[in-house]
Every structure is written in C-alpha cells, then in structure tokens.
Design an enzyme around this catalytic site. Structure first.
Site, short mmCIF file in Angstrom:
data_model
loop_
_atom_site.label_atom_id
_atom_site.label_comp_id
_atom_site.label_asym_id
_atom_site.label_seq_id
_atom_site.Cartn_x
_atom_site.Cartn_y
_atom_site.Cartn_z
N ASN A 161 13.07 9.21 -6.78
CA ASN A 161 13.03 8.78 -8.19
C ASN A 161 14.19 9.33 -9.02
OD1 ASN A 161 11.74 11.27 -7.94
ND2 ASN A 161 10.50 10.97 -9.76
N GLU A 193 6.98 20.52 -6.67
CA GLU A 193 6.97 19.74 -7.91
C GLU A 193 6.32 18.41 -7.56
OE1 GLU A 193 7.60 20.92 -10.66
OE2 GLU A 193 9.04 22.55 -10.38
N GLU A 237 11.14 25.55 -11.63
CA GLU A 237 12.55 25.34 -11.37
C GLU A 237 13.29 25.41 -12.70
OE1 GLU A 237 11.76 21.57 -8.92
OE2 GLU A 237 13.35 22.59 -7.83
N CYS A 295 7.76 11.76 -12.84
CA CYS A 295 6.55 12.58 -12.77
C CYS A 295 6.10 13.03 -14.17
CB CYS A 295 6.76 13.76 -11.84
SG CYS A 295 8.29 14.63 -12.14
P1 NDP Z 1 6.56 11.47 -0.64
O1 NDP Z 1 5.97 12.64 -1.30
O2 NDP Z 1 5.98 11.04 0.65
O3 NDP Z 1 8.16 11.71 -0.39
C1 NDP Z 1 8.95 12.69 -1.04
C2 NDP Z 1 9.93 13.30 -0.04
O4 NDP Z 1 9.21 13.96 1.01
C3 NDP Z 1 10.81 12.26 0.69
O5 NDP Z 1 12.08 12.84 0.96
C4 NDP Z 1 10.03 12.05 1.97
O6 NDP Z 1 10.79 11.50 3.02
C5 NDP Z 1 9.59 13.46 2.27
N1 NDP Z 1 8.46 13.56 3.20
C6 NDP Z 1 7.50 12.63 3.46
N2 NDP Z 1 6.62 13.10 4.38
C7 NDP Z 1 7.05 14.35 4.72
C8 NDP Z 1 6.57 15.34 5.62
N3 NDP Z 1 5.47 15.15 6.36
N4 NDP Z 1 7.25 16.50 5.72
C9 NDP Z 1 8.34 16.73 4.97
N5 NDP Z 1 8.86 15.82 4.11
C10 NDP Z 1 8.21 14.64 3.97
O7 NDP Z 1 6.54 10.30 -1.71
P2 NDP Z 1 6.67 8.71 -1.48
O8 NDP Z 1 8.10 8.38 -1.41
O9 NDP Z 1 5.82 8.26 -0.35
O10 NDP Z 1 6.05 8.16 -2.86
C11 NDP Z 1 4.66 7.96 -2.98
C12 NDP Z 1 4.14 8.43 -4.31
O11 NDP Z 1 4.49 9.79 -4.49
C13 NDP Z 1 4.70 7.73 -5.54
O12 NDP Z 1 4.04 6.55 -5.80
C14 NDP Z 1 4.48 8.78 -6.60
O13 NDP Z 1 3.15 8.70 -7.07
C15 NDP Z 1 4.66 10.09 -5.86
N6 NDP Z 1 6.01 10.66 -6.05
C16 NDP Z 1 6.13 11.64 -6.99
C17 NDP Z 1 7.38 12.18 -7.24
C18 NDP Z 1 7.56 13.24 -8.25
O14 NDP Z 1 8.66 13.38 -8.80
N7 NDP Z 1 6.58 14.06 -8.51
C19 NDP Z 1 8.59 11.70 -6.55
C20 NDP Z 1 8.34 10.68 -5.56
C21 NDP Z 1 7.08 10.19 -5.36
P3 NDP Z 1 10.84 9.88 3.22
O15 NDP Z 1 11.79 9.39 2.21
O16 NDP Z 1 11.28 9.66 4.58
O17 NDP Z 1 9.44 9.37 2.98
#
Ligand code: NDP
Length: 464
Positions: free
Chosen positions: A142, A240, A443, A274
């Site tokens: 994001n 976060e 952070e 977020c």
């Molecule tokens: P994730 O939490 O799955 O992804 C965030 C990061 O973690 C990405 O780099 C992802 O890699 C990585 N990741 C995923 N699984 C693992 C694991 N098992 N071990 C270590 N790293 C991992 O979010 P999504 O992209 O699936 O988004 C889904 C929902 O999450 C959104 O709809 C939103 O609600 C929330 N979200 C919240 C954010 C925030 O700023 N708080 C940011 C993004 C999402 P990869 O790209 O390969 O999946």
C-alpha cells in the site's frame, strides 16, 4: 496470463507486476529462493560488521548521500510508483520525498545515538546501544517506498544491515532504492532487496537464525503468523497491522471543515491505508447537515488515471483486492457513491454506507478500499464507546471547537495516533504505531533508531 507462474513444484518462481490502472504487464520479477535468502543473510552479516565499525560521521555522511540521490531521482521514483501501485502522482511525489526525509532524519541520529551513565556505588556504569545485526523488513504494497524506509533508514543509521522483502505486487521501487543506495556509495550488501512470495522469501527471513529482528507491516492475520514464528526464536519484532479508525465529529465542530476533510481521510490511496478514517461518527444533532455537505463532496472526488495531476484517487492494487472490497459492501446498502472509470483497471467508486449497524462486518472489519460507514452518536460518552468498539487501535480524529473536549476525547480513545481538527497521522518526527490488534512497537519519531539497538550495561569497578 496468470499473475503468477506456478512450476510443477507449486512454488512461484517469478511474479508479473501489473499496472493496476490499466492491467498492463510492467515487469516480470524473479522470486528469491530460500537458498538465496541464506546467501543474502551471510553477506549482510559481513557488511554489517564493517558498517558498525565505521566512524559514525562516515555512516551519517553516506546516509545523507543516499538521501540526496533519492532526491535527485524523486520524480522518476514517483512515476514508477504511479505505474506500479496506482498511486496518484501527488501522493507518489510525497512518498519519494518521505524516503529522502527519513534518510536525512535518521542520518542526524547516527552521531547522537548515545547511552547513559548511571550513578552506582563502587564504579562507573554506562549503557551502550549496540546494533542488532541483520534486520529483515517485510513491506506491504500500500505504501511500498515509505513503509520500507520507515524500517531501513533508522535500522541502517543504528548500525545494522537490512534485507527488505517488498510485496510481490510492488517490488519495483524497492529494487530501485537498493540500486540508488549502491550508486550513492553505501557498502555492497548493506541494503539488499529480495523480491518474492511472503510464504517463501518472507518466511525464510522470519525463520532465519541470522536475522535479529523483523519489521512487519501488513494484515493482522499474517502479522499473527509472523509473531508466532518470531516467538519460537525469541526474535525481536515490530508489527504495524490493520486499522478501523474513527473520525469523530461533534456538533460543536466547524461542520463545513469536518465534512470537507472527511472524504480524503478515507479515500486517500483508494482507502488502502491502515490509518484510513473509515468510521465517520457524527453527533446526531449535526448528522443531517453533515450528510448534506458530505454527499456532494464524495460525488465530486476525481477518480481516474493516477498519472493525471488532477486525479484524487486511483485504482485498487489488484483484482483480488477489489474482490475483497466488493465482498464487504452489500449491493442493496443505502450509500453515497462517487464515480469510477469503467473498463480495464481495478476500480471501485468512493462509497459511504449510511444505514448500517455499528456491529456489521463492514463497520468493524478492515475493508482496505474506498469504503466508509457513517454512524450517529448521542453524546461524548457514546462517541468514545463507539470509537473504542473495535479490536483495532491505530488512529483516529476528533473534530470539535471545545478545548476541554479536544483534550479529553483523544485521551479516552484507545489508539496510537490521534489528531484534533486534522487527519494527520504520519510524520517522520513523531512516533507511529497501534494499540490492540493494530500492532506492537513504534516506528518513526525521536526513538526510531533505539528500536534497532540492544541495550548493553557495563559496570567498571573503581575498587580493583
Ligand atoms: P499480507 O499481510 O499478507 O502481506 C504483507 C507483506 O507480508 C507482503 O510483503 C507479503 O508478501 C508478506 N507475507 C505474506 N505472508 C507472509 C508470511 N507467511 N511470512 C512472511 N511474510 C509474509 O497482506 P495482503 O497483501 O495479503 O493484504 C491483505 C489485507 O491485509 C488487506 O486487505 C488489508 O486489510 C491488510 N493490509 C494492511 C496493511 C497495513 O498497512 N496495515 C498493508 C497491506 C495489507 P506477498 O506480497 O508475497 O503476499
């Protein structure tokens, strides 16, 4: 074309990066294997030992050079972010500038990162703030550039090496930042970017014994898994996570100003934020007036080509994200709806649901799209009760002209980042993080570097 090619092993070996506004293929990026993560950690450890031993002034100078190099390429980085993440050009420019500012701010801390001298009997007692070693930063899609830099800038400044795993959907600006760091003179392998899937590359970092700390930003669901794996290894961790932040508007507020600010408080970055103020709580006596002002403001938000200077909101990041957002919005719900382009691209119109129960899933779960709910409240106690009726606790806003209330309500809301008559949450000078299921740790701010150190206490006897 499928977004991810799956070899017979079932593990993705590369990821196709799409422009979310057009669905065009931008790049194909190889995924980092677990063996490659091992090699990267080994190289990072060697680079970190040399970096930590270098003079603080030299480390600070190199980080400032990195900041200047980001500044010189800021427009190119911003335009890449527009194509890769669908961010509006204005936002993307702010994001590149934020990376520059974070590096400058962190560089200022290198020579000021000092421990304490504590009065003790029989000798001299000092604390040393030592770098952790190799830090793994797992970034979401994001805000690919700023969130990566919130981790890598202070971690590097505190004497660590960093391995950054960007989200699969948005690795391009992260790869560019690593290239810029090298060009600016940062030692090789000090900042490495390893694109790849979370479940393989990300997980390999989390499980690697050579990685001392994980900085994770993303969903609460994945954050929980990362935390459990870090717990097995007693690995340091910052989380976060998600949010469902309230925007509390009292009848004594400047209602015109509050209604004018409410749309972009949840539509910025198409709601994929977020801190998005997605629960708009309005005192019942001002509700009708607020709604009357909000409706045209939502309908007039300019949604479209993110590279156009006039655009206020771009697309969602992916088809999967749009499906997730759609699933949250009941088709028959009473709503104010804005406009969105038709055709290619992952578009969703600005949407405010006006007739939902406070405990409905759309009012309690993080939607991560341009969707908010409008809920009335009776008095201050009711407002605080509604604001706190969430498992999250990341941010929130209070709109009022009553000075006592402006002090009382932010103290009563359980969240990490409150603003009064404003929606500002993120500034690199001030600490950022969540209560409850919004995360652990902080952070940014004056203590950002300390979070990447271990405190060592040394007692030197004067009686030997
Ligand atoms: P994730 O939490 O799955 O992804 C965030 C990061 O973690 C990405 O780099 C992802 O890699 C990585 N990741 C995923 N699984 C693992 C694991 N098992 N071990 C270590 N790293 C991992 O979010 P999504 O992209 O699936 O988004 C889904 C929902 O999450 C959104 O709809 C939103 O609600 C929330 N979200 C919240 C954010 C925030 O700023 N708080 C940011 C993004 C999402 P990869 O790209 O390969 O999946």
């Amino acid at each position: 074309m499928t977004p991810t090619d799956m070899p017979p092993t079932g593990r993705p070996v590369e990821h196709h990066v799409l422009n979310p506004a057009t669905e065009e293929l931008l790049a194909t990026v190889p995924s980092t294997t677990v063996a490659e993560v091992d090699t990267a950690v080994e190289r990072a450890a060697a680079a970190q030992a040399r970096w930590a031993a270098a003079a603080p002034a030299d480390r600070a100078r190199l980080l400032r050079r990195f900041a200047s190099a980001v500044d010189a390429e800021a427009d190119r980085l911003a335009r890449l972010e527009v194509r890769e993440a669908g961010h509006t050009l204005g936002n993307a420019r702010w994001e590149a500038a934020n990376v520059r500012d974070l590096l400058d701010y962190a560089a200022g801390g290198v020579e000021r990162l000092s421990g304490r001298q504590i009065p003790v009997p029989g000798g001299l007692d000092v604390t040393l703030l030592e770098p952790l070693g190799v830090v793994g930063v797992i970034a979401p899609w994001n805000f690919p550039m700023p969130i990566a830099a919130w981790g890598f800038a202070p971690a590097l400044a505190a004497g660590n090496a960093v391995i950054l795993k960007p989200a699969e959907t948005t690795p391009l600006t992260a790869l560019e930042l690593a290239r810029i760091a090298l060009d600016a003179g940062l030692p090789e392998h000090l900042l490495q970017v390893l694109p790849g899937a979370g479940a393989t590359t990300g997980n390999a970092l989390v499980e690697h014994p050579g990685v001392a700390k994980i900085v994770f930003t993303g969903s609460t669901r994945t954050g929980r898994q990362v935390m459990a794996r870090c717990a097995d290894r007693v690995k340091r961790l910052t989380l976060e996570l998600g949010g469902k932040s309230p925007n509390i508007v009292f009848a004594d507020a400047d209602i015109e100003a509050a209604a004018a600010a409410a749309p972009m408080a949840f539509l910025d970055n198409a709601g994929q934020d977020c801190c998005a103020r997605t629960r708009i709580l309005v005192q019942r006596t001002a509700y009708d007036r607020f709604l009357e002002l909000l409706a045209p403001a939502i309908e007039s938000v300019v949604v479209g080509d993110p590279s156009d200077e006039a655009t206020q909101m771009g697309p969602l990041i992916s088809r999967a994200q749009r499906d997730r957002v759609r699933a949250h919005v009941p088709a028959e719900a009473a709503a104010i709806r804005g406009k969105a382009p038709e055709g290619p691209g992952f578009w969703f119109p600005p949407t405010v649901l006006t007739d939902v129960r406070p405990d409905a899933p759309v009012a309690t779960e993080e939607v991560f799209g341009p969707v908010a709910v409008l809920l009335p409240f009776d008095d201050e106690a009711d407002a605080v009760r509604l604001a706190n009726a969430t498992e999250y606790g990341l941010a929130g806003s209070v709109w009022t002209r009553d000075a006592s209330r402006a002090l009382r309500v932010p103290r009563a809301v359980r969240a990490g980042n409150l603003s009064v008559n404003s929606h500002a949450s993120v500034r690199y000078w001030t600490p950022f993080g969540g209560f409850g299921r919004s995360g652990i740790g902080r952070e940014l701010g004056p203590d950002a570097l300390t979070a990447f150190t271990e405190t060592k206490n040394v007692f030197i006897s004067t009686e030997a």
